[in-house]
Design a protein around this motif. Structure first.
Motif, PDB file in Angstrom:
ATOM      1  N   THR A   7     -16.428  -1.767 -29.000  1.00  0.00           N
ATOM      2  CA  THR A   7     -16.826  -2.778 -28.010  1.00  0.00           C
ATOM      3  C   THR A   7     -17.196  -4.087 -28.684  1.00  0.00           C
ATOM      4  O   THR A   7     -16.776  -5.168 -28.251  1.00  0.00           O
ATOM      5  CB  THR A   7     -18.016  -2.270 -27.178  1.00  0.00           C
ATOM      6  N   GLU A   8     -17.963  -4.011 -29.740  1.00  0.00           N
ATOM      7  CA  GLU A   8     -18.347  -5.218 -30.471  1.00  0.00           C
ATOM      8  C   GLU A   8     -17.131  -5.908 -31.078  1.00  0.00           C
ATOM      9  O   GLU A   8     -17.037  -7.139 -31.056  1.00  0.00           O
ATOM     10  CB  GLU A   8     -19.343  -4.859 -31.568  1.00  0.00           C
ATOM     11  N   LEU A   9     -16.193  -5.147 -31.578  1.00  0.00           N
ATOM     12  CA  LEU A   9     -14.974  -5.711 -32.159  1.00  0.00           C
ATOM     13  C   LEU A   9     -14.136  -6.419 -31.106  1.00  0.00           C
ATOM     14  O   LEU A   9     -13.620  -7.516 -31.345  1.00  0.00           O
ATOM     15  CB  LEU A   9     -14.161  -4.609 -32.842  1.00  0.00           C
ATOM     16  N   ILE A  11     -15.216  -7.718 -28.228  1.00  0.00           N
ATOM     17  CA  ILE A  11     -15.927  -8.929 -27.805  1.00  0.00           C
ATOM     18  C   ILE A  11     -15.786 -10.023 -28.853  1.00  0.00           C
ATOM     19  O   ILE A  11     -15.536 -11.188 -28.523  1.00  0.00           O
ATOM     20  CB  ILE A  11     -17.410  -8.607 -27.521  1.00  0.00           C
ATOM     21  N   TRP A  12     -15.913  -9.689 -30.124  1.00  0.00           N
ATOM     22  CA  TRP A  12     -15.751 -10.677 -31.193  1.00  0.00           C
ATOM     23  C   TRP A  12     -14.344 -11.244 -31.182  1.00  0.00           C
ATOM     24  O   TRP A  12     -14.147 -12.449 -31.321  1.00  0.00           O
ATOM     25  CB  TRP A  12     -16.036 -10.043 -32.552  1.00  0.00           C
ATOM     26  N   PHE A  13     -13.331 -10.375 -31.030  1.00  0.00           N
ATOM     27  CA  PHE A  13     -11.936 -10.817 -31.008  1.00  0.00           C
ATOM     28  C   PHE A  13     -11.702 -11.774 -29.850  1.00  0.00           C
ATOM     29  O   PHE A  13     -11.085 -12.830 -30.016  1.00  0.00           O
ATOM     30  CB  PHE A  13     -11.017  -9.595 -30.901  1.00  0.00           C
ATOM     31  N   TRP A  15     -13.926 -13.615 -28.227  1.00  0.00           N
ATOM     32  CA  TRP A  15     -14.668 -14.854 -28.440  1.00  0.00           C
ATOM     33  C   TRP A  15     -13.996 -15.712 -29.501  1.00  0.00           C
ATOM     34  O   TRP A  15     -13.811 -16.907 -29.315  1.00  0.00           O
ATOM     35  CB  TRP A  15     -16.110 -14.546 -28.848  1.00  0.00           C
ATOM     36  N   GLU A  16     -13.646 -15.122 -30.617  1.00  0.00           N
ATOM     37  CA  GLU A  16     -13.129 -15.884 -31.759  1.00  0.00           C
ATOM     38  C   GLU A  16     -11.753 -16.470 -31.481  1.00  0.00           C
ATOM     39  O   GLU A  16     -11.496 -17.614 -31.821  1.00  0.00           O
ATOM     40  CB  GLU A  16     -13.076 -14.969 -32.983  1.00  0.00           C
ATOM     41  N   SER A  20     -13.404 -19.740 -28.300  1.00  0.00           N
ATOM     42  CA  SER A  20     -13.766 -20.848 -29.183  1.00  0.00           C
ATOM     43  C   SER A  20     -12.667 -21.903 -29.217  1.00  0.00           C
ATOM     44  O   SER A  20     -12.954 -23.097 -29.221  1.00  0.00           O
ATOM     45  CB  SER A  20     -14.083 -20.338 -30.582  1.00  0.00           C
ATOM     46  N   HIS A  50      -8.662 -22.360 -36.753  1.00  0.00           N
ATOM     47  CA  HIS A  50      -9.550 -21.431 -37.456  1.00  0.00           C
ATOM     48  C   HIS A  50      -9.847 -21.908 -38.870  1.00  0.00           C
ATOM     49  O   HIS A  50     -10.941 -21.703 -39.379  1.00  0.00           O
ATOM     50  CB  HIS A  50      -8.966 -20.026 -37.444  1.00  0.00           C
TER      51      HIS A  50
END
Length: 82
Positions: A7-9, A11-13, A15-16, A20, A50
């Protein structure tokens, strides 16, 4: 444990890679429109974005935050009118 990591991965993917880039691009366009072209920030392709984000300066975050506040005001306006 593994479900939390996945789940954290995700969400990070999300967002990033998506948010952004969209927030920065929107912020650059909003600043150019509001200032009638006096403030011009470069628009980057996602791959170059990036790289530039890693070299971020205060100016980068100003554009990024202006995009965030643009969507925040837009959301608030939609809730208020709806």
């Amino acid at each position: 444990m593994a479900a939390g990591f996945v789940t954290e991965l995700v969400i990070w993917f999300f967002w990033e890679l998506l948010l952004s880039f969209v927030l920065y691009t929107s912020g650059a366009v909003v600043l150019a429109i509001v200032s009638f072209g006096r403030i011009q920030k470069p628009l980057y392709w996602p791959a170059m974005f990036h790289h530039q984000k890693r070299l971020a300066k205060n100016d980068f975050y100003m554009v990024y935050l202006s995009g965030f506040f643009f969507y925040l005001v837009l959301f608030t306006l939609l809730v208020w009118l709806g």
